[in-house]
Design a protein around this motif. Sequence first.
Motif, mmCIF file in Angstrom:
data_model
loop_
_atom_site.group_PDB
_atom_site.id
_atom_site.type_symbol
_atom_site.label_atom_id
_atom_site.label_comp_id
_atom_site.label_asym_id
_atom_site.label_seq_id
_atom_site.Cartn_x
_atom_site.Cartn_y
_atom_site.Cartn_z
ATOM 1 N N ILE A 11 -29.301 14.517 -16.156
ATOM 2 C CA ILE A 11 -27.959 14.138 -15.707
ATOM 3 C C ILE A 11 -26.945 15.225 -16.058
ATOM 4 C CG2 ILE A 11 -26.051 12.574 -16.360
ATOM 5 C CD1 ILE A 11 -27.666 11.358 -14.195
ATOM 6 N N SER A 31 -29.086 18.764 -28.670
ATOM 7 C CA SER A 31 -29.103 18.495 -30.117
ATOM 8 C C SER A 31 -29.697 19.659 -30.905
ATOM 9 C CB SER A 31 -29.898 17.218 -30.417
ATOM 10 O OG SER A 31 -31.276 17.432 -30.226
ATOM 11 N N ARG A 32 -30.473 20.515 -30.223
ATOM 12 C CA ARG A 32 -31.199 21.572 -30.958
ATOM 13 C C ARG A 32 -30.428 22.884 -31.034
ATOM 14 N NH1 ARG A 32 -35.885 21.951 -27.329
ATOM 15 N NH2 ARG A 32 -34.360 20.996 -25.950
ATOM 16 N N ILE A 66 -26.912 11.388 -23.057
ATOM 17 C CA ILE A 66 -28.006 11.513 -24.029
ATOM 18 C C ILE A 66 -28.730 10.168 -24.120
ATOM 19 C CG2 ILE A 66 -26.760 13.280 -25.355
ATOM 20 C CD1 ILE A 66 -26.050 11.139 -27.415
ATOM 21 N N SER A 73 -24.209 9.971 -32.911
ATOM 22 C CA SER A 73 -24.132 11.385 -33.312
ATOM 23 C C SER A 73 -23.090 12.157 -32.488
ATOM 24 C CB SER A 73 -25.505 12.054 -33.150
ATOM 25 O OG SER A 73 -25.763 12.236 -31.776
ATOM 26 N N ALA A 130 -30.658 11.082 -11.247
ATOM 27 C CA ALA A 130 -30.122 12.446 -11.386
ATOM 28 C C ALA A 130 -30.314 13.331 -10.143
ATOM 29 C CB ALA A 130 -30.712 13.112 -12.630
HETATM 30 N N1 LIG Z 1 -32.312 10.864 -15.512
HETATM 31 C C1 LIG Z 1 -31.622 10.034 -14.732
HETATM 32 O O1 LIG Z 1 -31.870 9.927 -13.530
HETATM 33 C C2 LIG Z 1 -30.476 9.227 -15.313
HETATM 34 C C3 LIG Z 1 -29.591 8.598 -14.416
HETATM 35 C C4 LIG Z 1 -28.479 7.922 -14.908
HETATM 36 C C5 LIG Z 1 -28.281 7.820 -16.272
HETATM 37 N N2 LIG Z 1 -29.178 8.385 -17.142
HETATM 38 C C6 LIG Z 1 -28.919 8.214 -18.577
HETATM 39 O O2 LIG Z 1 -28.274 9.387 -19.023
HETATM 40 C C7 LIG Z 1 -28.706 9.726 -20.338
HETATM 41 C C8 LIG Z 1 -29.375 11.094 -20.277
HETATM 42 O O3 LIG Z 1 -30.484 11.005 -19.413
HETATM 43 P P1 LIG Z 1 -31.306 12.303 -18.979
HETATM 44 O O4 LIG Z 1 -32.348 11.822 -18.042
HETATM 45 O O5 LIG Z 1 -30.377 13.379 -18.581
HETATM 46 O O6 LIG Z 1 -31.991 12.663 -20.376
HETATM 47 P P2 LIG Z 1 -33.009 13.839 -20.735
HETATM 48 O O7 LIG Z 1 -33.383 14.592 -19.511
HETATM 49 O O8 LIG Z 1 -34.067 13.230 -21.580
HETATM 50 O O9 LIG Z 1 -32.093 14.802 -21.625
HETATM 51 C C9 LIG Z 1 -31.445 14.338 -22.778
HETATM 52 C C10 LIG Z 1 -30.596 15.474 -23.290
HETATM 53 O O10 LIG Z 1 -29.811 14.964 -24.358
HETATM 54 C C11 LIG Z 1 -29.902 15.873 -25.445
HETATM 55 N N3 LIG Z 1 -29.680 15.142 -26.674
HETATM 56 C C12 LIG Z 1 -30.418 14.178 -27.237
HETATM 57 N N4 LIG Z 1 -29.819 13.727 -28.350
HETATM 58 C C13 LIG Z 1 -28.681 14.436 -28.477
HETATM 59 C C14 LIG Z 1 -27.645 14.449 -29.435
HETATM 60 N N5 LIG Z 1 -27.686 13.612 -30.477
HETATM 61 N N6 LIG Z 1 -26.628 15.327 -29.283
HETATM 62 C C15 LIG Z 1 -26.609 16.181 -28.235
HETATM 63 N N7 LIG Z 1 -27.562 16.209 -27.288
HETATM 64 C C16 LIG Z 1 -28.585 15.349 -27.420
HETATM 65 C C17 LIG Z 1 -31.296 16.432 -25.346
HETATM 66 O O11 LIG Z 1 -31.375 17.641 -26.052
HETATM 67 P P3 LIG Z 1 -32.501 17.898 -27.165
HETATM 68 O O12 LIG Z 1 -33.772 17.975 -26.402
HETATM 69 O O13 LIG Z 1 -32.082 19.161 -27.826
HETATM 70 O O14 LIG Z 1 -32.442 16.695 -28.099
HETATM 71 C C18 LIG Z 1 -31.403 16.655 -23.840
HETATM 72 O O15 LIG Z 1 -30.759 17.839 -23.484
HETATM 73 C C19 LIG Z 1 -29.650 8.604 -20.762
HETATM 74 O O16 LIG Z 1 -28.945 7.638 -21.482
HETATM 75 C C20 LIG Z 1 -30.160 8.059 -19.440
HETATM 76 O O17 LIG Z 1 -30.591 6.712 -19.542
HETATM 77 C C21 LIG Z 1 -30.249 9.105 -16.683
#
Ligand SMILES: NC(=O)c1ccc[n+]([C@@H]2O[C@H](COP(=O)([O-])OP(=O)(O)OC[C@H]3O[C@@H](n4cnc5c(N)ncnc54)[C@H](OP(=O)(O)O)[C@@H]3O)[C@@H](O)[C@H]2O)c1
Length: 221
Positions: A11, A31-32, A66, A73, A130
């Motif tokens: 996203i 986060s990293r 996230i 955090s 996304a």
């Molecule tokens: N994917 C979709 O289609 C979609 C659609 C709508 C909503 N969402 C929601 O949007 C959120 C993100 O989804 P995503 O699919 O983009 O996730 P993702 O691809 O798994 O990526 C998560 C990102 O968040 C970072 N992160 C994790 N913990 C963090 C922290 N404490 N501080 C800063 N960065 C952090 C991770 O970095 P590290 O690897 O360094 O931890 C990674 O870059 C989720 O809640 C999801 O349910 C997703």
Amino acid sequence: MKIGVIGAGFIGRAVAELALAAGHEVMLSNSRGPQTMSSVPSGIPGVQVGSAEDAARFGDVVLVAIPLEHYRSVPAKWLEGKVVMDANNYYPNRDGHIPALDRFETTTSRLLAEHLPHAQVVKVFNAIFAPDLTQDARPHGASDRRALPVAADDTAAKAQVIRLLDELGFDAVDAGGLDDSWRFERGKPAYCIPLDKAGLEAALAKAERTVELPAVERTRR
Ligand SMILES: NC(=O)c1ccc[n+]([C@@H]2O[C@H](COP(=O)([O-])OP(=O)(O)OC[C@H]3O[C@@H](n4cnc5c(N)ncnc54)[C@H](OP(=O)(O)O)[C@@H]3O)[C@@H](O)[C@H]2O)c1
């Protein structure tokens, strides 16, 4: 405008691409740390990378995207007075159980707002898969333009995000305040279904607080 993004996943990157294309400055963070994102700017030309704190300080508006389990955090200190866009969803299998959500007593965005009491939280970008963000974006006035739901307690913050959505390629439907935002959380009729404004309004009205629909294809996250 400067847009900070906390979360450089599917996203965060999709919104970054749209925002850069619309002429905004964007900083992605994870986060990293930025050293783990050295390849990101070649995939998304023009994007900046930094720590979560850097992105929070950088943004006039900041997107949080996230896994929900980490919402505490998010660096509250640097978000005071800012508009924070919340794309997070609750997936107990990923995030662990959050009893107040399991009991339908609060909303995911209310939890983030309680963590960020001096920010204006706007729920947006959570109810679209996304890849659809870049695929479904259309110019203002296009006949096949998709609408996305937006909820916030602060009227000015909501209006700012609705203007941003328009620039990025989407219509918006005002879905009320953060306590109403369950209407487009996971498992509701408006969740990750491509709809125009009228269709989205109808889907939001149909939502029932304690009824979760089975996941449909491409709504896994
Ligand atoms: N994917 C979709 O289609 C979609 C659609 C709508 C909503 N969402 C929601 O949007 C959120 C993100 O989804 P995503 O699919 O983009 O996730 P993702 O691809 O798994 O990526 C998560 C990102 O968040 C970072 N992160 C994790 N913990 C963090 C922290 N404490 N501080 C800063 N960065 C952090 C991770 O970095 P590290 O690897 O360094 O931890 C990674 O870059 C989720 O809640 C999801 O349910 C997703």
